[in-house]
Write a protein that holds these residues in place. Structure first.
Motif, PDB file in Angstrom:
ATOM      1  N   ALA A  97      40.461  38.839  38.689  1.00  0.00           N
ATOM      2  CA  ALA A  97      39.895  37.433  38.079  1.00  0.00           C
ATOM      3  C   ALA A  97      41.260  36.685  37.774  1.00  0.00           C
ATOM      4  CB  ALA A  97      39.072  37.753  37.024  1.00  0.00           C
ATOM      5  N   ALA A  98      42.348  37.210  37.475  1.00  0.00           N
ATOM      6  CA  ALA A  98      43.427  36.669  37.060  1.00  0.00           C
ATOM      7  C   ALA A  98      44.291  35.919  38.464  1.00  0.00           C
ATOM      8  CB  ALA A  98      44.443  37.481  36.471  1.00  0.00           C
ATOM      9  N   THR A  99      43.911  36.648  39.384  1.00  0.00           N
ATOM     10  CA  THR A  99      44.513  36.301  40.826  1.00  0.00           C
ATOM     11  C   THR A  99      43.898  35.127  41.502  1.00  0.00           C
ATOM     12  OG1 THR A  99      45.555  38.498  41.444  1.00  0.00           O
ATOM     13  CG2 THR A  99      45.311  37.010  43.166  1.00  0.00           C
ATOM     14  N   THR A 100      42.437  35.142  41.282  1.00  0.00           N
ATOM     15  CA  THR A 100      41.420  34.341  41.992  1.00  0.00           C
ATOM     16  C   THR A 100      41.670  33.045  41.108  1.00  0.00           C
ATOM     17  OG1 THR A 100      39.995  36.075  42.554  1.00  0.00           O
ATOM     18  CG2 THR A 100      39.089  33.627  42.506  1.00  0.00           C
ATOM     19  N   ALA A 101      41.903  33.227  39.754  1.00  0.00           N
ATOM     20  CA  ALA A 101      41.692  31.939  38.836  1.00  0.00           C
ATOM     21  C   ALA A 101      43.155  31.254  39.154  1.00  0.00           C
ATOM     22  CB  ALA A 101      41.711  32.108  37.227  1.00  0.00           C
ATOM     23  N   ILE A 102      44.270  31.963  39.208  1.00  0.00           N
ATOM     24  CA  ILE A 102      45.691  31.194  39.411  1.00  0.00           C
ATOM     25  C   ILE A 102      45.758  30.481  40.680  1.00  0.00           C
ATOM     26  CG2 ILE A 102      46.904  33.098  40.306  1.00  0.00           C
ATOM     27  CD1 ILE A 102      47.992  30.838  37.549  1.00  0.00           C
ATOM     28  N   PRO A 154      32.316  38.177  26.839  1.00  0.00           N
ATOM     29  CA  PRO A 154      33.054  36.698  27.227  1.00  0.00           C
ATOM     30  C   PRO A 154      33.941  36.336  25.791  1.00  0.00           C
ATOM     31  CG  PRO A 154      30.849  36.704  28.106  1.00  0.00           C
ATOM     32  CD  PRO A 154      30.995  37.880  27.275  1.00  0.00           C
ATOM     33  N   ALA A 155      33.337  36.538  24.838  1.00  0.00           N
ATOM     34  CA  ALA A 155      33.922  36.337  23.440  1.00  0.00           C
ATOM     35  C   ALA A 155      34.989  37.088  23.129  1.00  0.00           C
ATOM     36  CB  ALA A 155      33.026  36.321  22.429  1.00  0.00           C
ATOM     37  N   GLN A 156      35.403  38.054  23.862  1.00  0.00           N
ATOM     38  CA  GLN A 156      36.548  38.811  23.624  1.00  0.00           C
ATOM     39  C   GLN A 156      37.752  38.792  24.846  1.00  0.00           C
ATOM     40  OE1 GLN A 156      35.505  43.023  23.363  1.00  0.00           O
ATOM     41  NE2 GLN A 156      35.049  42.724  21.139  1.00  0.00           N
ATOM     42  N   VAL A 157      37.329  37.945  25.791  1.00  0.00           N
ATOM     43  CA  VAL A 157      38.210  37.272  26.753  1.00  0.00           C
ATOM     44  C   VAL A 157      39.267  36.207  26.174  1.00  0.00           C
ATOM     45  CG1 VAL A 157      38.617  36.522  29.155  1.00  0.00           C
ATOM     46  CG2 VAL A 157      36.731  38.153  28.542  1.00  0.00           C
ATOM     47  N   VAL A 158      40.547  36.740  26.295  1.00  0.00           N
ATOM     48  CA  VAL A 158      41.492  35.738  25.751  1.00  0.00           C
ATOM     49  C   VAL A 158      42.359  35.192  26.954  1.00  0.00           C
ATOM     50  CG1 VAL A 158      43.324  35.025  24.154  1.00  0.00           C
ATOM     51  CG2 VAL A 158      41.517  36.642  23.589  1.00  0.00           C
ATOM     52  N   ILE A 159      42.286  33.718  27.150  1.00  0.00           N
ATOM     53  CA  ILE A 159      42.838  33.003  28.218  1.00  0.00           C
ATOM     54  C   ILE A 159      43.861  32.639  27.722  1.00  0.00           C
ATOM     55  CG2 ILE A 159      42.914  31.750  30.190  1.00  0.00           C
ATOM     56  CD1 ILE A 159      39.811  32.647  30.524  1.00  0.00           C
ATOM     57  N   GLU A 160      45.320  32.730  28.147  1.00  0.00           N
ATOM     58  CA  GLU A 160      46.549  32.133  27.614  1.00  0.00           C
ATOM     59  C   GLU A 160      47.547  31.651  28.774  1.00  0.00           C
ATOM     60  OE1 GLU A 160      48.367  35.529  25.430  1.00  0.00           O
ATOM     61  OE2 GLU A 160      47.385  34.924  23.672  1.00  0.00           O
ATOM     62  N   GLY A 161      48.173  30.771  28.347  1.00  0.00           N
ATOM     63  CA  GLY A 161      49.083  30.343  29.570  1.00  0.00           C
ATOM     64  C   GLY A 161      49.128  28.451  29.487  1.00  0.00           C
ATOM     65  N   LYS A 186      47.563  34.285  31.581  1.00  0.00           N
ATOM     66  CA  LYS A 186      47.466  35.807  31.184  1.00  0.00           C
ATOM     67  C   LYS A 186      46.137  35.804  30.339  1.00  0.00           C
ATOM     68  CE  LYS A 186      50.192  38.580  27.827  1.00  0.00           C
ATOM     69  NZ  LYS A 186      51.292  38.516  26.964  1.00  0.00           N
ATOM     70  N   ILE A 187      45.634  37.000  30.832  1.00  0.00           N
ATOM     71  CA  ILE A 187      44.279  37.336  30.637  1.00  0.00           C
ATOM     72  C   ILE A 187      44.271  38.353  29.553  1.00  0.00           C
ATOM     73  CG2 ILE A 187      41.962  38.004  31.018  1.00  0.00           C
ATOM     74  CD1 ILE A 187      41.939  36.409  33.654  1.00  0.00           C
ATOM     75  N   GLU A 224      45.372  46.550  24.634  1.00  0.00           N
ATOM     76  CA  GLU A 224      44.831  45.478  25.453  1.00  0.00           C
ATOM     77  C   GLU A 224      45.252  45.509  27.123  1.00  0.00           C
ATOM     78  OE1 GLU A 224      44.722  41.826  22.637  1.00  0.00           O
ATOM     79  OE2 GLU A 224      46.504  42.139  23.394  1.00  0.00           O
ATOM     80  N   TYR A 225      44.423  44.985  27.814  1.00  0.00           N
ATOM     81  CA  TYR A 225      44.684  44.759  29.299  1.00  0.00           C
ATOM     82  C   TYR A 225      45.503  43.320  29.126  1.00  0.00           C
ATOM     83  CZ  TYR A 225      40.755  47.953  30.395  1.00  0.00           C
ATOM     84  OH  TYR A 225      39.820  48.770  30.367  1.00  0.00           O
ATOM     85  N   LYS A 226      46.617  43.197  29.877  1.00  0.00           N
ATOM     86  CA  LYS A 226      47.076  41.968  30.136  1.00  0.00           C
ATOM     87  C   LYS A 226      47.727  41.518  31.465  1.00  0.00           C
ATOM     88  CE  LYS A 226      49.177  43.070  25.463  1.00  0.00           C
ATOM     89  NZ  LYS A 226      50.284  43.331  24.725  1.00  0.00           N
ATOM     90  N   PRO A 227      46.835  41.328  32.338  1.00  0.00           N
ATOM     91  CA  PRO A 227      47.375  40.855  33.650  1.00  0.00           C
ATOM     92  C   PRO A 227      47.830  39.379  33.418  1.00  0.00           C
ATOM     93  CG  PRO A 227      44.733  40.786  33.407  1.00  0.00           C
ATOM     94  CD  PRO A 227      45.569  41.526  32.261  1.00  0.00           C
ATOM     95  N   LYS A 228      49.034  39.280  34.203  1.00  0.00           N
ATOM     96  CA  LYS A 228      49.652  38.033  33.995  1.00  0.00           C
ATOM     97  C   LYS A 228      49.900  37.304  35.301  1.00  0.00           C
ATOM     98  CE  LYS A 228      53.884  35.755  32.295  1.00  0.00           C
ATOM     99  NZ  LYS A 228      54.985  35.800  31.656  1.00  0.00           N
ATOM    100  N   ARG A 229      49.928  36.080  35.978  1.00  0.00           N
ATOM    101  CA  ARG A 229      50.013  35.767  37.137  1.00  0.00           C
ATOM    102  C   ARG A 229      50.761  34.117  36.892  1.00  0.00           C
ATOM    103  NH1 ARG A 229      48.701  39.891  37.965  1.00  0.00           N
ATOM    104  NH2 ARG A 229      47.119  40.796  39.389  1.00  0.00           N
ATOM    105  N   THR A 230      51.654  33.920  38.014  1.00  0.00           N
ATOM    106  CA  THR A 230      52.100  32.569  37.798  1.00  0.00           C
ATOM    107  C   THR A 230      52.013  32.125  39.230  1.00  0.00           C
ATOM    108  OG1 THR A 230      54.386  33.560  38.322  1.00  0.00           O
ATOM    109  CG2 THR A 230      53.921  33.161  35.904  1.00  0.00           C
TER     110      THR A 230
END
Length: 130
Positions: free
Chosen positions: A37-42, A71-78, A98-99, A116-122
């Motif tokens: 999800a992080a890769t697709t979104a970035i 969905p309420a627990q998914v935190v999207i940062e960056g 960062k999700i 927590e899961y913390k996948p990060k993409r740039t």
């Protein structure tokens, strides 16, 4: 009588180990879906220059439909709005994502460990500022 007690203890240990192994496999699958999800979104972010609310909603919907994540627990940062990033050619043209999602791990005879899961993409932006 002693061998029956040993057998019962053996069954309990094998059961706990099986539960731990099964939950570990599910845990790895959740991690893979979050990274996907992080890769697709970035990859969708550069034309706008940030992680738009539409992209954030797509992430939450995808995780809910595929893995049943709340969905309420998914935190999207960056870089979630354009003011969080500098203008093109000013030194910082990256978009960060960062999700975070709560993770519970069942430990052998120790209860539950929470992290927590913390996948990060740039990615570099294509935003032109006009």
């Amino acid at each position: 009588m002693g061998s029956i007690i040993q057998f019962i203890i053996f069954i309990l240990v094998v059961t706990y180990m099986s539960i731990s192994h099964i939950s570990g496999a599910a845990d790895a699958k959740n991690s893979t879906y979050l990274e996907n999800a992080a890769t697709t979104a970035i990859l969708k972010a550069p034309p706008a220059g940030y992680i738009t609310p539409q992209i954030q909603e797509e992430i939450r919907t995808y995780l809910n439909e595929t893995r049943g994540m709340d969905p309420a627990q998914v935190v999207i940062e960056g870089t979630t709005n354009i003011s969080q990033r500098k203008v093109k050619n000013s030194g910082d043209e990256t978009i960060e994502l960062k999700i975070r999602y709560p993770r519970k791990t069942i430990l052998f005879f120790d209860g539950v460990k929470e992290s927590e899961y913390k996948p990060k993409r740039t990615i570099k932006t294509e935003y032109t500022g006009s």
